[in-house]
Design a protein around this motif. Structure first.
Motif, PDB file in Angstrom:
ATOM      1  N   SER A 367       0.835  -1.209   0.000  1.00 11.15           N
ATOM      2  CA  SER A 367       0.000   0.000   0.000  1.00 11.15           C
ATOM      3  C   SER A 367       0.867   1.255   0.000  1.00 11.15           C
ATOM      4  O   SER A 367       0.464   2.296  -0.534  1.00 11.15           O
ATOM      5  CB  SER A 367      -0.933  -0.010   1.214  1.00 11.15           C
ATOM      6  OG  SER A 367      -0.185   0.110   2.410  1.00 11.15           O
ATOM      7  N   ARG A 368       2.059   1.170   0.607  1.00  8.55           N
ATOM      8  CA  ARG A 368       2.959   2.331   0.579  1.00  8.55           C
ATOM      9  C   ARG A 368       3.510   2.568  -0.824  1.00  8.55           C
ATOM     10  O   ARG A 368       3.756   3.690  -1.235  1.00  8.55           O
ATOM     11  CB  ARG A 368       4.097   2.131   1.578  1.00  8.55           C
ATOM     12  CG  ARG A 368       3.674   2.321   3.035  1.00  8.55           C
ATOM     13  CD  ARG A 368       4.869   2.461   3.944  1.00  8.55           C
ATOM     14  NE  ARG A 368       5.624   1.226   4.073  1.00  8.55           N
ATOM     15  CZ  ARG A 368       5.350   0.278   4.962  1.00  8.55           C
ATOM     16  NH1 ARG A 368       4.337   0.427   5.796  1.00  8.55           N
ATOM     17  NH2 ARG A 368       6.078  -0.816   5.026  1.00  8.55           N
ATOM     18  N   TYR A 369       3.736   1.498  -1.543  1.00  6.25           N
ATOM     19  CA  TYR A 369       4.221   1.628  -2.918  1.00  6.25           C
ATOM     20  C   TYR A 369       3.137   2.108  -3.864  1.00  6.25           C
ATOM     21  O   TYR A 369       3.404   2.803  -4.843  1.00  6.25           O
ATOM     22  CB  TYR A 369       4.756   0.273  -3.425  1.00  6.25           C
ATOM     23  CG  TYR A 369       6.159  -0.039  -2.983  1.00  6.25           C
ATOM     24  CD1 TYR A 369       7.232   0.740  -3.403  1.00  6.25           C
ATOM     25  CD2 TYR A 369       6.411  -1.116  -2.140  1.00  6.25           C
ATOM     26  CE1 TYR A 369       8.514   0.453  -2.997  1.00  6.25           C
ATOM     27  CE2 TYR A 369       7.704  -1.417  -1.727  1.00  6.25           C
ATOM     28  CZ  TYR A 369       8.751  -0.629  -2.155  1.00  6.25           C
ATOM     29  OH  TYR A 369      10.023  -0.903  -1.756  1.00  6.25           O
ATOM     30  N   GLY A 370       1.905   1.678  -3.605  1.00  7.16           N
ATOM     31  CA  GLY A 370       0.807   2.000  -4.511  1.00  7.16           C
ATOM     32  C   GLY A 370       0.813   1.087  -5.730  1.00  7.16           C
ATOM     33  O   GLY A 370       1.623   0.162  -5.856  1.00  7.16           O
ATOM     34  N   LEU A 371      -0.106   1.335  -6.633  1.00 10.28           N
ATOM     35  CA  LEU A 371      -0.227   0.519  -7.844  1.00 10.28           C
ATOM     36  C   LEU A 371       0.910   0.850  -8.807  1.00 10.28           C
ATOM     37  O   LEU A 371       1.228   2.015  -9.042  1.00 10.28           O
ATOM     38  CB  LEU A 371      -1.577   0.772  -8.524  1.00 10.28           C
ATOM     39  CG  LEU A 371      -2.820   0.384  -7.716  1.00 10.28           C
ATOM     40  CD1 LEU A 371      -4.085   0.802  -8.464  1.00 10.28           C
ATOM     41  CD2 LEU A 371      -2.850  -1.114  -7.432  1.00 10.28           C
TER      42      LEU A 371
END
Length: 956
Positions: A367-371
């Motif tokens: 989730s910290r990296y994102g898509l």
């Protein structure tokens, strides 16, 4: 055989032969018969079982094993008879039997004379009577018929299985090892080399493992340093990393950082370690630690100052373990390894709570990296996800995990100090590195894991995803005690049952229940419901691919729903494409041929190259709207096993309205291609023509051709059936600009010579002129040169039909035909050739050219004709005669290389590393010259060099 025995044999066959359906002869002799059977005897048994050069099929192996171990005396006697009998199996010839016995036993028994007392051949009945009275006559009879020898299919003794032995020397349970083997074979199957090597391992673990640590982690698993992780090594490695005591887990991490494997971490290795650990911390954590504000050298010197007990500028294993106990960096790396070992490498978590924490940590990091565009995420229906979260206590605050977990030590709230708790597995046998599994044979007690249910596939959009076919995982109880005691508000103890373990992942509520129109070429799993609209967090949750693979491995699933991450063309923000374009692919089917459809009817009984087409729905497939035509073309080519150059895609709007998708860089979104759009997959015919073009030509009178403006001259010629020889010549002449301008201007119409007896009545020039004007009109992408093809076939029957022809020969005929049809000389005068008589060349050449023009004057002569000088000298009188002959073609030889490049590997007898040398040699060089050149490079005398050619694993 019993079901249990058959399953065991199947598993053993798979473990021995991998994914092949056949067992090699070498493998059969080693794994089935064992070392006790003489090689010659073993070879005979292999062939008698039905073994061929390709190998021995599993079915034949089972039949043979059952015959040898459980066959009745009559059946074994028939088997022995078949070993010696002729091809028809009706009799045994004495000479053949004696030859075979010499090979197998080295001698012929005296009693054999009784068998052949009545002649040189015996049938089965006589052979049987003799054999049952002489059971000890030779090896096979003693082995199979003698009462003192027993061959069994199953060993009922208490010898531990491979899994029991492995469980005894690791901290893993037997069920863990059996489950792990399924995952190991699936991971290994992705290898390009067939080995679980670094090339296969690194992409699996990185990310999240930092790229610089991939090789070190591989080396930590690869205990015997053979550049390949076998199943024993991965089992022992996972045991040490995830289930062992803290000291053993930290020892595993030490191996990751000890790149040169010298048992200590040098200053350089420490710097690399700290850099990697800081990256791991930044990737996984957001809280601050002192090391983030320190310089690299400062951190390394601080570690050495406090923990380098030898004061030699390095850390020993003991030093590292003392440092790592209180180091937040080391513990965070241990946590990450713990996640990777379970999520990627397939170890099943010890408890539901542990499973929940592993998934939670992974999802938080993602989730910290994102898509990320190019990645695939998977949808999971909310009902199952809620049940799973209750089972693993996902929403509960992080708790102290049982001592079996690695999540211990450090400041992480997920971690508890396990150093002070009893270590799991202390009663296990030690010596992981000394483990050696006992040799097992098929005829002994063999057991292995059942075939994995995951399916693997190479899919560019939706890569091979587990669960693309319906499959349900078995239910396992992972906890001995499913009850837990909680205190109520009044302080009384309440007994609460733990939630039940969920079954296989059920994604059926997310997809439409429409009937399947055709087989899908992609692995999208199904079309999502559009009404009511699906909402993330309410109807579904999305997880990254590694998490899906782990959950599928642990639970199974009835439907896999991968969806690609794309970058929105308007907002430039990554998003999950829930509804990729659902395309319908048509394939051509020849319709009933009719005489009226024959486009070659005017060419004289030439068979039609193609009949009118009927297009039928063959496949469906989902592709991202951001994918280009090129990417879809490449995927279909690979999936359908059709060469890319032999396949084209058409946009199908109606029966008579097709558009060729020849601009490969266009995306589906740009082309405005929507759901359920029909595309035609066109496959080139064997004669190199295209079915759609031939169909159009056959129906050209009925179809209003869809013209596409194009650059002038950039118009192609349809292949009419092996007519590439003609098309290439036409395009060559067409791109000769002076001649093309002549035809486009229409001047050829004023110079047509319809009376030339050696011409073609102007037909050739007229048809070619019309074709050139079409080619350079800039109104069509391609045209069919039908009229010119017919004209050529009429005047040169050798070019008729659909055989391949010589392009240069056609070019010569075309230019000569154009010249005669456009010859401005209608009445050709007789011209007498004169001798040169010593005159200068310019005078003789001018005279010859003038004589040539008196009979030949056309645009072709103006542009293509020249003169060749030929000289003849009389050896007797010395007279020289010179002639200048006209030509319009020069045949020139292609320059050939007079030398070759050669690579030679020099292997010296002293065992030094082989060296490869490159030599440039003349084509006619001899081996002696080669040795001389090589000796100058490698320092060996020519007479010391022995040359050998290695070809297809054979030395010649």
């Amino acid at each position: 055989v019993t079901d249990i025995e058959l399953k065991r044999l199947k598993d053993a066959f798979k473990r021995t032969c991998g994914l092949s359906y056949y067992m090699t002869q070498q493998c059969f002799i080693r794994e089935v018969l064992g070392d006790g059977v003489p090689p010659k005897v073993a070879e005979v048994i292999y062939c008698s079982f039905g073994g061929i050069s390709k190998g021995l099929h599993f079915n034949n192996l089972i039949v043979g094993l059952v015959l040898l171990t459980r066959g009745r005396e009559e059946e074994k006697t028939k088997y022995i008879f078949s070993l010696f009998s002729n091809e028809s199996g009706s009799y045994v010839v004495r000479e053949e039997m004696e030859k075979m016995l010499h090979v197998v036993d080295g001698k012929v028994p005296e009693s054999l004379k009784k068998c052949f007392s009545e002649g040189e051949k015996v049938n089965y009945e006589k052979f049987r009577v003799w054999l049952l009275h002489n059971k000890d006559a030779f090896t096979f009879s003693r082995w199979l018929l003698s009462g003192g020898v027993y061959v069994t299919l199953t060993d009922d003794s208490d010898t531990p299985t491979f899994y029991q032995t492995l469980a005894g020397v690791t901290h893993l349970e037997e069920s863990d090892i059996i489950d792990l083997e399924k995952r190991y074979w699936l991971l290994k199957a992705q290898s390009r080399t067939g080995r679980f090597d670094l090339e296969t391992f690194a992409p699996l673990v990185s990310p999240p493992i930092h790229q610089s640590l991939s090789e070190g982690l591989f080396n930590a698993f690869d205990e015997n340093r053979d550049n390949h992780i076998d199943f024993k090594e991965i089992s022992c490695g996972l045991s040490a990393c995830c289930r062992g005591p803290l000291a053993e887990r930290q020892k595993f991490c030490f191996k990751v950082f000890d790149v040169d494997r010298d048992g200590v971490l040098s200053r350089t290795e420490l710097k690399d370690m700290v850099v990697a650990l800081l990256e791991v911390w930044k990737d996984n954590r957001t809280d601050k630690i002192p090391e983030l504000d320190m310089g690299l050298s400062e951190i390394v010197e601080d570690i050495l100052h406090v923990h380098d007990n030898t004061k030699l500028g390095h850390l020993t294993l003991e030093d590292y373990q003392i440092w790592s106990v209180k180091s937040a960096l080391a513990n965070e790396f241990l946590n990450l390894l713990f996640q990777v070992c379970h999520i990627v490498l397939g170890l099943r978590p010890a408890t539901p709570e542990e499973e929940g924490q592993i998934i939670r940590c992974w999802l938080e990091r993602e989730s910290r990296y994102g898509l990320q565009p190019g990645h695939n995420w998977f949808l999971i229906a909310m009902p199952w996800w809620h049940q799973w979260k209750e089972y693993v206590k996902y929403d509960a605050n992080p708790v102290v995990i049982e001592p079996s977990s690695v999540l211990s030590g450090g400041k992480n709230p997920l971690v508890a100090a396990a150093a002070n708790t009893p270590e799991q597995g202390e009663d296990k046998m030690g010596g992981l590195n000394d483990f050696s599994a006992p040799e097992e044979k098929f005829s002994d007690n063999i057991s292995t894991a059942s075939e994995a249910s995951e399916s693997t596939s190479s899919n560019t959009l939706y890569p091979g995803t587990p669960g693309s076919e319906v499959s349900f995982a078995r239910q396992h109880n992972t906890s001995d005690n499913n009850n837990q005691c909680f205190l109520g508000s009044n302080g009384n103890a309440l007994l609460q049952l733990n939630p039940q373990k969920p079954g296989a992942i059920d994604n059926q509520p997310l997809v439409t229940q429409e009937p399947v129109k055709a087989a899908s070429l992609t692995m999208e799993g199904g079309r999502l419901k559009r009404s009511p609209q699906l909402v993330e967090g309410k109807d579904y949750v999305m997880v990254p691919e590694p998490v899906w693979r782990a959950l599928y491995h642990w639970y199974g699933a009835n439907l896999s729903l991968p969806r690609p991450v794309i970058k929105n063309s308007k907002t430039n923000v990554p998003e999950l494409e829930l509804f990729p374009r659902y395309l319908l692919f048509l394939r051509q089917q020849p319709a009933t041929r009719t005489q009226q459809s024959n486009v070659w009817v005017n060419m004289g009984n030439v068979p039609s190259p193609n009949a009118p087409l009927k297009r039928v729905l063959a496949y469906t497939g989902c592709f991202s709207r951001m994918q280009t035509i090129k990417e879809i073309h490449e995927y279909l080519s690979q999936r359908l096993r059709i060469k890319e150059e032999d396949m084209r895609l058409w946009l199908y709007n109606s029966e008579n309205y097709l558009t060729l998708l020849d601009d490969e860089d266009h995306r589906l979104e740009y082309l405005k291609i929507q759901d359920e759009q029909h595309l035609v997959i066109e496959v080139r015919n064997k004669d190199m023509s295209w079915p759609e073009e031939m169909s159009f030509i056959a129906n050209s009178s009925k179809i209003d051709r869809h013209k596409v403006p194009t650059e002038k001259g950039a118009t192609g010629l349809s292949n009419l059936g092996n007519t590439c020889f003609m098309n290439s010549s036409i395009q060559c002449v067409s791109n000769t600009q002076p001649l093309t301008r002549y035809f486009i201007s229409g001047r050829h119409l004023y110079e047509l010579n319809r009376t030339n007896p050696i011409g073609m009545k102007g037909h050739m020039a007229k048809c070619y002129g019309d074709l050139v004007q079409e080619l350079w009109s800039g109104t069509q992408k391609n045209i069919a040169p039908l009229k010119l093809r017919w004209t050529i076939a009429k005047y040169a029957p050798r070019f008729n039909g659909f055989q391949q022809q010589d392009s240069q020969e056609l070019l010569a005929f075309l230019l000569d035909g154009l010249h005669e049809d456009l010859n401005r000389v209608h009445d050709k005068p007789y011209v007498e050739l004169k001798d040169s008589d010593g005159r200068p060349d310019w005078e003789v050449a001018a005279e010859a050219w003038e004589n040539h023009l008196r009979r030949n004057r056309s645009i072709v002569v103006d542009l293509f004709h020249g003169q060749l000088k030929s000289q003849v000298k009389c050896k007797t009188c010395g007279h020289i005669s010179v002639r200048f002959d006209p030509f319009n073609f020069l045949s020139l030889p292609l320059p050939m290389d007079s030398y070759m490049h050669l690579e030679i590997t020099v292997i010296k007898l002293d065992g030094t590393t082989p060296v490869r040398y490159g030599l440039r040699l003349n084509m006619d060089e001899k081996y002696t010259g080669l040795k001389k050149q090589l000796s100058e490079l490698c320092g060996l005398k020519p007479e010391q060099i022995l040359l050998a050619e290695v070809h297809s694993s054979n030395i010649k």
